[in-house]
Design an enzyme around this catalytic site. Structure first.
Site, PDB file in Angstrom:
ATOM      1  CG  HIS A   1      47.218  81.359  10.011  1.00 36.81           C
ATOM      2  ND1 HIS A   1      46.053  80.621  10.014  1.00 36.81           N
ATOM      3  CD2 HIS A   1      48.237  80.462  10.052  1.00 36.81           C
ATOM      4  CE1 HIS A   1      46.361  79.328  10.065  1.00 36.81           C
ATOM      5  NE2 HIS A   1      47.683  79.217  10.089  1.00 36.81           N
TER       6      HIS A   1
ATOM      7  CD  GLU B   1      47.012  80.449   6.434  1.00 35.29           C
ATOM      8  OE1 GLU B   1      48.214  80.763   6.463  1.00 35.29           O
ATOM      9  OE2 GLU B   1      46.607  79.318   6.755  1.00 35.29           O
TER      10      GLU B   1
HETATM   11  O1  LIG Z   1      48.874  75.909  14.467  1.00 36.73           O
HETATM   12  P1  LIG Z   1      49.624  77.034  13.781  1.00 36.73           P
HETATM   13  O2  LIG Z   1      51.033  77.171  14.232  1.00 36.73           O
HETATM   14  O3  LIG Z   1      48.866  78.303  13.869  1.00 36.73           O
HETATM   15  O4  LIG Z   1      49.679  76.660  12.250  1.00 36.73           O
HETATM   16  C1  LIG Z   1      48.582  76.126  11.601  1.00 36.73           C
HETATM   17  C2  LIG Z   1      48.875  75.954  10.108  1.00 36.73           C
HETATM   18  O5  LIG Z   1      49.149  77.201   9.550  1.00 36.73           O
HETATM   19  C3  LIG Z   1      49.369  77.275   8.136  1.00 36.73           C
HETATM   20  O6  LIG Z   1      48.215  77.242   7.429  1.00 36.73           O
HETATM   21  C4  LIG Z   1      50.382  76.279   7.669  1.00 36.73           C
HETATM   22  O7  LIG Z   1      50.380  76.156   6.258  1.00 36.73           O
HETATM   23  C5  LIG Z   1      50.193  74.947   8.310  1.00 36.73           C
HETATM   24  O8  LIG Z   1      51.285  74.118   7.968  1.00 36.73           O
HETATM   25  C6  LIG Z   1      50.032  75.054   9.814  1.00 36.73           C
HETATM   26  O9  LIG Z   1      49.846  73.780  10.380  1.00 36.73           O
END
Ligand SMILES: O=P(O)(O)OC[C@H]1O[C@H](O)[C@H](O)[C@@H](O)[C@@H]1O
Length: 318
Positions: free
Chosen positions: A197, A294
């Site tokens: 991520h 990502e």
């Molecule tokens: O705040 P987190 O749990 O790290 O997730 C942050 C983001 O991650 C990804 O990119 C998903 O596609 C999103 O749907 C999510 O909101």
């Protein structure tokens, strides 16, 4: 050619009991032992220090002037500086370094064994547990470290399988490579999905991501649980507002213009999908300063007992 860590050590019984015809095993035992006694005897360019919140982190320094930091908690790379001192990664100001919550708000957090949403906690558990140091090495001056995660009672409470994750982070002058290897150590098959991520430092108004034209999209905006299917028609994806979109069958290289004057090639093998995310006004304090690009494996990987899945990512200033 790679050379492994071979420093002087206090004599530790299980170190000397390692088999001489098993150099990898020997090397790993030594490094783990060193970590446990807190001594800095890793390969040249690899050191352990105290990071934010007192959490242990690994510092990689290459002779070319590039640097990286990796926290054992979540095996999270939080910094990658190229020789001119620019950090290509970003950590959100709300990131928590308390060893309880994931440092998920920046750097390169893991999503494993679930990308989500799904039955488990969002993005799985690998990002909020301690990994251990399995190995360190240097290749023509460039340092690398391998971290390891295995199942325990915590992981089994969510995902009842025996597994091993090995994550190698290699620093070069203008690039950072990671290799994730997941092995099924169980006697029954399991399946998972995963992502890196990655948060890139950016000036969001000037950001574009090239390489996704023609990909099938699953747009998680407005409802992440019921993504809308579509197809990317743009040469360069920009971020004028909230973006949360999965790209299936992404190419092996994307080019990110971070809006700060840098072009970054994001290459991969086996990370077959990609996700773009920027929260826009949902994170008013920082959304202008980063973009998440990502590398992901959204389509499920199934592993039979003893089988492994390996995926590489390379981030390179071009
Ligand atoms: O705040 P987190 O749990 O790290 O997730 C942050 C983001 O991650 C990804 O990119 C998903 O596609 C999103 O749907 C999510 O909101």
């Amino acid at each position: 050619m790679a050379a492994s860590c071979a420093s002087t050590l206090p004599s530790l019984s299980f170190v000397s009991s390692s088999s001489s015809n098993s150099p990898r095993r020997f090397r790993r035992s030594r490094v783990v032992a060193m970590a446990s006694v807190g001594q800095k005897v890793y390969a040249p360019g690899v050191a352990v220090s105290e990071g934010n919140g007192g959490l242990p982190k690994i510092d990689l320094k290459s002779p070319h002037g590039s640097e990286a930091e990796i926290y054992l908690f979540g095996a999270c790379v939080t910094s990658f500086k190229v020789p001119n001192g620019k950090n290509l990664l970003f950590v959100r100001p709300d990131a928590v370094f308390n060893g309880q919550k994931p440092i998920s708000s920046g750097g390169i957090p893991h999503c494993f064994p679930q990308f989500g949403p799904g039955p488990m906690q969002q993005h799985g558990f690998a990002r909020n547990v301690n990994w251990s140091i399995a190995d360190s090495e240097v290749t023509e001056g460039d340092p690398a470290v391998t971290l390891e995660l295995k199942d325990d009672s915590y992981s089994r409470s969510m995902w009842d399988f025996s597994f091993q994750a090995l994550y190698k982070v290699s620093l070069h002058s203008t690039s950072l490579s990671t290799t994730l290897k997941i092995t099924n150590m169980d006697d029954k098959p399991f399946s998972f999905n995963s992502a890196l991520h990655t948060y890139f430092r950016a000036s969001i108004a000037g950001v574009s991501v090239k390489g996704l034209k023609g990909c099938k999209t699953l747009n998680k905006d407005p409802d992440p649980k019921n993504p809308l299917e579509g197809k990317e028609e743009r040469e360069g994806v920009t971020f004028p507002g909230f973006v949360d979109c999965i790209y299936l069958g992404a190419p092996s290289q994307l080019i990110l213009d971070n809006g700060l004057g840098d072009k970054i090639a994001i290459s991969n093998s086996s990370w077959s999908d990609a996700v773009l995310w920027n929260p826009h006004q949902q994170m008013e304090a920082c959304y202008k300063d980063f973009v998440c690009v990502e590398n992901a494996k959204i389509e499920t990987v199934q592993l039979e007992p003893k089988q492994s899945w390996v995926a590489e990512q390379k981030i390179e200033l071009v």
